[in-house]
Design a protein around this motif. Structure first.
Motif: not given
Length: 325
Positions: A236-237, A256, A297, A303
């Motif tokens: 989720v970066a 993302q 993020a 993350q």
């Protein structure tokens, strides 16, 4: 003894109803050698037909993998009948190989596909590199664990499996982020194994910006330079790339990416991702340059990304004419 002959199920073909595939894998990177190189200790496998790398997300079909010997030779036995693509990746080289044709395995097949030549992505000569391309972040700096959380099973091996290592980044870099200087820094000591968020005093998190400082004696204006960003994992970066201007519009953004959860699970790699970024010549300087890698993020401590390998390449060299040769 696998595949077993004693299993009386139609869903488990015995050895005589399976097939095999063999061949030799070679690598051709003209900026390393003008001749092909044996792809020693490479991973070669058959999986469902798809794009290069699609086998990483394939979970419904069967996959059959092996490693090559020192000459790049491989044999895959015990393959269930069906249609497959052949995939491979070579430690020491970025990217992924995919054989152009679909391979059909029939009962008793023994297929020799001969020599396969993988030409990894390459724009020009290597100006600098960080890490080793093996789809893992294990070669980077992995800190000691908080004494309260130490698992003695992993004191000598698998240091990355210690709990809470993501919190060590904020302890080592409480206010300023990591700065790596090409030619002076050592990635095994100076490159934290995961670019994670930084925890703030009010229990919130902020994104981090790492810097790579490098020197260019000259700037070739014929074409763009190429940045190879190979990620060992992402969760989720969002990674942005800027050149010499930390607040400028990024020259590249991943958007993302990732749901690997490697950081929280004490892993060192997840899904492999390779991004090939054009670096505009106009943004490079003769002398000192800085590359900014920003992970934006910032909702949770998990993350972030782990890098596998980073390389900056110059423009391609012009081909010599017969007269010049």
């Amino acid at each position: 003894m696998w595949p077993y002959d004693f299993i009386a199920s139609e869903d488990f073909p015995p050895a005589k109803q399976r097939g095999s595939v063999g061949g030799r894998l070679l690598v051709l990177d003209r900026y390393v050698s003008n001749a092909t190189i044996s792809a020693e200790c490479s991973y070669v496998g058959l999986a469902a037909p798809g794009e290069a790398g699609s086998w990483q997300l394939e979970s419904k079909g069967y996959q059959f993998w092996t490693k090559t010997d020192e000459g790049g030779n491989f044999t895959i036995d015990g393959i269930r009948p069906g249609d497959y693509n052949l995939y491979a990746w070579v430690p020491g080289f970025i990217g992924e190989y995919k054989f152009i044709s679909v391979i059909r395995i029939n009962p008793g097949s023994d297929i020799d596909i001969g020599d396969l030549v993988y030409e990894p992505p390459r724009n020009g000569s290597t100006l600098w590199e960080i890490g080793f391309p093996d789809r893992s972040a294990a070669e980077f700096y992995i800190p000691d664990a908080n004494p309260e959380y130490i698992n003695k099973l992993y004191l000598r091996h698998g240091r990355y499996r210690q709990y809470g290592l993501w919190e060590r980044y904020a302890e080592l870099y409480p206010s300023e982020d990591l700065v790596f200087t090409v030619g002076k820094s050592d990635y095994s000591k100076d490159w934290f194994f995961a670019q994670v968020t930084r925890k703030k005093d009010n229990a919130t998190y902020e994104g981090t910006t790492w810097q790579i400082k490098f020197l260019l004696d000259e700037v070739d204006e014929r074409a763009a330079y190429k940045l190879r960003l190979a990620l060992a994992t992402a969760n989720v970066a969002e990674l942005e790339v800027r050149v010499n201007e930390p607040n400028a519009k990024p020259v590249f953004s991943t958007g993302q990416i990732g749901k690997d959860n490697t950081i929280a699970r004490h892993g060192i790699h997840g899904l492999y991702r390779l991004f090939n970024v054009d670096i505009p010549v106009a943004q490079l300087l003769i002398g000192n340059n800085t590359l900014f890698l920003t992970q934006t993020a910032r909702i949770s401590p998990f993350q972030g990304v782990m890098y596998d390998y980073i390389r900056l390449e110059g423009p391609p060299q012009p081909r010599k004419t017969l007269k010049e040769i």
